[in-house]
Design a protein around this motif. Sequence first.
Motif, PDB file in Angstrom:
ATOM      1  N   VAL A  14       0.842  -1.193   0.000  1.00 44.86           N
ATOM      2  CA  VAL A  14       0.000   0.000   0.000  1.00 44.86           C
ATOM      3  C   VAL A  14       0.877   1.242   0.000  1.00 44.86           C
ATOM      4  O   VAL A  14       1.842   1.335   0.769  1.00 44.86           O
ATOM      5  CB  VAL A  14      -0.922   0.019   1.240  1.00 44.86           C
ATOM      6  N   ALA A  15       0.556   2.194  -0.893  1.00 44.07           N
ATOM      7  CA  ALA A  15       1.324   3.440  -0.956  1.00 44.07           C
ATOM      8  C   ALA A  15       0.386   4.615  -1.156  1.00 44.07           C
ATOM      9  O   ALA A  15      -0.708   4.478  -1.710  1.00 44.07           O
ATOM     10  CB  ALA A  15       2.345   3.382  -2.089  1.00 44.07           C
ATOM     11  N   LEU A  23       7.496   8.252  -9.141  1.00 47.25           N
ATOM     12  CA  LEU A  23       8.361   7.966  -8.004  1.00 47.25           C
ATOM     13  C   LEU A  23       7.685   7.005  -7.030  1.00 47.25           C
ATOM     14  O   LEU A  23       8.314   6.096  -6.491  1.00 47.25           O
ATOM     15  CB  LEU A  23       8.724   9.270  -7.287  1.00 47.25           C
ATOM     16  N   THR A  24       6.375   7.180  -6.824  1.00 47.45           N
ATOM     17  CA  THR A  24       5.633   6.302  -5.918  1.00 47.45           C
ATOM     18  C   THR A  24       5.593   4.871  -6.459  1.00 47.45           C
ATOM     19  O   THR A  24       5.806   3.908  -5.711  1.00 47.45           O
ATOM     20  CB  THR A  24       4.206   6.823  -5.722  1.00 47.45           C
ATOM     21  N   ALA A  25       5.347   4.726  -7.751  1.00 49.30           N
ATOM     22  CA  ALA A  25       5.308   3.396  -8.363  1.00 49.30           C
ATOM     23  C   ALA A  25       6.667   2.717  -8.279  1.00 49.30           C
ATOM     24  O   ALA A  25       6.762   1.516  -8.006  1.00 49.30           O
ATOM     25  CB  ALA A  25       4.853   3.506  -9.820  1.00 49.30           C
ATOM     26  N   VAL A  46      -1.741  -1.444  -3.960  1.00 42.30           N
ATOM     27  CA  VAL A  46      -2.759  -0.396  -3.904  1.00 42.30           C
ATOM     28  C   VAL A  46      -2.060   0.947  -3.767  1.00 42.30           C
ATOM     29  O   VAL A  46      -1.210   1.130  -2.887  1.00 42.30           O
ATOM     30  CB  VAL A  46      -3.716  -0.606  -2.712  1.00 42.30           C
ATOM     31  N   ILE A  47      -2.390   1.886  -4.655  1.00 43.12           N
ATOM     32  CA  ILE A  47      -1.857   3.243  -4.572  1.00 43.12           C
ATOM     33  C   ILE A  47      -3.023   4.215  -4.528  1.00 43.12           C
ATOM     34  O   ILE A  47      -3.954   4.124  -5.344  1.00 43.12           O
ATOM     35  CB  ILE A  47      -0.948   3.586  -5.784  1.00 43.12           C
ATOM     36  N   GLN A  48      -2.989   5.153  -3.574  1.00 46.22           N
ATOM     37  CA  GLN A  48      -4.033   6.171  -3.488  1.00 46.22           C
ATOM     38  C   GLN A  48      -3.403   7.550  -3.654  1.00 46.22           C
ATOM     39  O   GLN A  48      -2.355   7.845  -3.067  1.00 46.22           O
ATOM     40  CB  GLN A  48      -4.764   6.102  -2.140  1.00 46.22           C
ATOM     41  N   ASN A  49      -4.033   8.392  -4.456  1.00 47.51           N
ATOM     42  CA  ASN A  49      -3.580   9.770  -4.649  1.00 47.51           C
ATOM     43  C   ASN A  49      -4.206  10.665  -3.590  1.00 47.51           C
ATOM     44  O   ASN A  49      -5.436  10.802  -3.531  1.00 47.51           O
ATOM     45  CB  ASN A  49      -3.954  10.267  -6.041  1.00 47.51           C
ATOM     46  N   LEU A  50      -3.367  11.231  -2.745  1.00 49.19           N
ATOM     47  CA  LEU A  50      -3.830  12.145  -1.689  1.00 49.19           C
ATOM     48  C   LEU A  50      -2.856  13.321  -1.583  1.00 49.19           C
ATOM     49  O   LEU A  50      -1.685  13.202  -1.951  1.00 49.19           O
ATOM     50  CB  LEU A  50      -3.893  11.428  -0.334  1.00 49.19           C
ATOM     51  N   GLU A  51      -3.343  14.435  -1.071  1.00 48.48           N
ATOM     52  CA  GLU A  51      -2.459  15.576  -0.852  1.00 48.48           C
ATOM     53  C   GLU A  51      -1.499  15.303   0.296  1.00 48.48           C
ATOM     54  O   GLU A  51      -0.375  15.779   0.308  1.00 48.48           O
ATOM     55  CB  GLU A  51      -3.279  16.842  -0.552  1.00 48.48           C
ATOM     56  N   HIS A  52      -1.957  14.512   1.272  1.00 49.95           N
ATOM     57  CA  HIS A  52      -1.107  14.138   2.408  1.00 49.95           C
ATOM     58  C   HIS A  52      -1.646  12.849   3.017  1.00 49.95           C
ATOM     59  O   HIS A  52      -2.797  12.456   2.768  1.00 49.95           O
ATOM     60  CB  HIS A  52      -1.069  15.256   3.469  1.00 49.95           C
TER      61      HIS A  52
END
Length: 420
Positions: A14-15, A23-25, A46-52
């Motif tokens: 999870v990221a 960079l996250t991938a 699982v990757i979620q896009n969040l501001e923080h």
Amino acid sequence: MIATSEKNEKVILVAVNTGDGELTARSLDELEELCDTAGAQTVGKVIQNLEHFDKATYVGKGKVDEIRELIFVTGATGIVCDDELAPAQMANLSDALDVKVMDRTMIILDIFAARASTSEGKIQVELAQLRYRSSRLIGMRSSLSRLGGGIGTRGPGESKLEMDRRLIHERIGQLKNSLASVVSHRELTRSSRKRSNIPVVAIVGYTNAGKSTLLNTLTGADVFTEDALFATLDPTTRGLVLESGQEVLLTDTVGFISKLPHNLIDAFKSTLEEAIYADMILHVVDAFNPEADFQMHIVYETLDSLGLVDVPIITAFNKYDKHADANGSSPKPISHVCKDFRADRTVNISAKTGMGLDELNDVIEEVLRQSKIYIDKVFGYDKAGLISLIRKQGQLISEEYTPEGIAVKAYVPLEIYGKL
């Protein structure tokens, strides 16, 4: 990839992407390698896009529900988050998912615990683990109680997790005292090397770049090597005699990695400082890794955090043999693949086959020569013993036996110039 143990755990990675999706991938792919080395099979990402990051559960509430469904479908026994979790995040995720919850730091510490073989390495790893776990006892108790043993629990062990904070801090104090004596011994060793005037070359690089293989090939050492992250952990020093007769000491250091835990850096500081106290740094890069530029950045970022100043750097672009054509023709120069603008010199090599190592030795001599004084002098035959000193601690260019004495041309360190 050869794992440190049988893969009997299935995990979901999870990221949270707060900006750079590429960079996250990349970081998540590396986390998969870490889990593979630790002995876990990745069954989902699982990757979620969040501001923080979500302060309560790292990812958002909806994503937690999605992860719970993925756990049911894949039969995962745990999740691994790509960033270091706060105690509350770990506890809340554990309660919500009802599986073991781990983070990147736990996996790295677990691998280090499995790889440490010397007493110093074991002390450093246990100290880093206890510092990390002391603030996470509540969250980790609820998480690890669901699955006895497995990755994330090596080293101090589950019994340590059940200690109260007072006992853990007492143990940390004991380990600090033990480590202090190790640090003192290491400083004495450094002082002894300095008095001998034999240059020290520290081999650094991203994990699995080929540092230990290079040390073995250059010096005939028998350091354990493996195509895995953190295959070797404990530093090794071996002597190398260059073509001119100049003797140098090569020190292999622990590999660097993205998001290297602060507790680990603190615990291994005396080991990592081998680099900043060296006369030269030999930076080994896996030149054909797609992430070579990023990995070089991480290495320099770590060295800078340790206080690296004015140490000459030679970058060896390694694994050159991988780019040879199938018909055996000459490979494309590595310098066309990646560059290191911070290095004083760069060399293309293959630590595995020995390709380019003669040039590397020449470059080491050239860089060492820059800090030496050139002499052109005739020594009387009664001073012949000084020639051996020059040969060992300097670079002897030529010697000629004449009626007047021994005519010598050489580069010598300032420390022995006065004796000559």
